[in-house]
Design a protein around this motif. Sequence first.
Motif, PDB file in Angstrom:
ATOM      1  N   MET A 244       0.734  -1.181  -0.004  1.00  0.00           N
ATOM      2  CA  MET A 244       0.000  -0.134   0.138  1.00  0.00           C
ATOM      3  C   MET A 244       0.844   1.177   0.142  1.00  0.00           C
ATOM      4  N   ILE A 245       2.049   1.176   0.790  1.00  0.00           N
ATOM      5  CA  ILE A 245       2.837   2.353   0.779  1.00  0.00           C
ATOM      6  C   ILE A 245       3.573   2.538  -0.580  1.00  0.00           C
ATOM      7  N   GLU A 246       3.901   1.379  -1.216  1.00  0.00           N
ATOM      8  CA  GLU A 246       4.466   1.648  -2.550  1.00  0.00           C
ATOM      9  C   GLU A 246       3.566   2.268  -3.736  1.00  0.00           C
ATOM     10  N   ARG A 247       2.298   1.744  -3.398  1.00  0.00           N
ATOM     11  CA  ARG A 247       1.069   2.333  -4.373  1.00  0.00           C
ATOM     12  C   ARG A 247       0.979   3.860  -4.238  1.00  0.00           C
ATOM     13  N   PHE A 248       1.057   4.397  -2.754  1.00  0.00           N
ATOM     14  CA  PHE A 248       0.889   5.733  -2.585  1.00  0.00           C
ATOM     15  C   PHE A 248       2.194   6.339  -3.183  1.00  0.00           C
ATOM     16  N   LEU A 249       3.270   5.685  -3.155  1.00  0.00           N
ATOM     17  CA  LEU A 249       4.771   6.442  -3.551  1.00  0.00           C
ATOM     18  C   LEU A 249       4.693   6.203  -5.101  1.00  0.00           C
ATOM     19  N   GLU A 250       3.694   5.315  -5.960  1.00  0.00           N
ATOM     20  CA  GLU A 250       3.882   5.120  -7.244  1.00  0.00           C
ATOM     21  C   GLU A 250       5.050   4.699  -7.694  1.00  0.00           C
ATOM     22  N   LYS A 251       5.770   4.155  -6.896  1.00  0.00           N
ATOM     23  CA  LYS A 251       7.108   3.445  -7.336  1.00  0.00           C
ATOM     24  C   LYS A 251       7.332   2.262  -6.504  1.00  0.00           C
TER      25      LYS A 251
END
Length: 457
Positions: A369-376
Amino acid sequence: MDFYDLDLNDNTLDALDAMNFTTCTPVQEKCIPEILAGKDVLGVAQTGTGKTAAYLLPILSMLDDGCYDFGNGKNGTFPDDAINCVIMSPTRELAQQIDQAMQGFSYYMPEVSSVAVYGGNDGNRYDQEFKSMKMGADVVIATPGRLRSHIKMGNVDLSRVSFFVLDEADRMLDMGFSDDILSIAKLLPADCQTILFSATMPNKIEELARTLMKSPSIAKLAVSKPAEKIHQMAYVCHENQKLRILHSLFKNNELIRVIVFSSSKLKVKEINRELQMMKINSDEMHSDLTQAERDDVMYRFKSGQVDVLVATDIVARGIDIDDIATVINYDVPRDAEDYVHRIGRTARADRDGKAITLVRGWEIKDFMMIERFLEKTVEKIPLPDGMNGPEYKALNKNGGRAVFHRRGRNRNQSARRSGKYGKNGGKRKAENRRTQSAHKKQNQEKAAKQQESKGAE
């Protein structure tokens, strides 16, 4: 926008000149005019966006003028013998930082007084707080628990407060201060101007705003992505491998100016003991320390006498240290905003920095979910030799979510989930229950007939 474009008084602008502040940040540009106009303001902005100045500057400007005129028929003066502003902070460290900012911004305002009120100090400090509030300090910067203590002792009168500020409101609610905040708010006058700042906007903040505020002006800034100069990495591992990974990271004593974050103070103590056994110059920061101990730890870390600080999220927000080289998340933060706050302690003042997160099995979905927010996609580092970790992927097809079974389930739950009763386990169990119920009914009818036969004889 420049500060000179705002309706701040001359003493406030002189202080900003002396501090070489000329241009407003977006949150300051949005909030300062609304506060000067007498409106309740709800600001959603993360740490490092200048929100402390966004509320301190307009409030100090009005207090220094000694009066207000909001142009809507509401005008008046600020009493010299009363508390005019209450600023609530979730932690002592943030309260101290707000107090330091207050001293700088009010440098040319000798008539504007303030006092910081927080726990963890001796009786002399408590007496000083009491005297300052009794004399009518213009601005009281307080943690909820300590202010409630003074209220219960009858040390403080909040009946003439003009400004009520909640800084890091989401953090205060997370720490269980909701009842304290509401009980303090009930003591304020009905026309008190309320200013609430939060890094996030969950439902509980919206509910608090509805309870405390009157048609607030909302200034919402999107949570910014971490600085590009932060090299983000992650180890995907099992819980019992984390200390060994820390050993590998610190084994050559190459890491200095490091913060290791953990959500648990028990883990913080354990990690610090491990590092000290490795001869690492480390110390710990958590809520079990007295205020004097916390001040000493922070001073020694800021001054470079301590290389590694192991801490709970108490230092993730509101603490300004520019030279942190590495942030290690011993566990995955609860959401993307907290991740940004933690790793935002590094790569400040145009420096490079590293952020390393240890992701255990059931935290994989949270980190996704954090990666999805970071878009990376965060770089995954191979585990040290001899270690094998879990695969970094979801375990089922339910919307891509990972499901992990933890200890503590009862046997029936575990049996149902493990398929103990076969492919159609639930259906077979229902059939078994119906069969057992039919047998029981037959036995009861047979017993009843036998009883009737005995009665007839």
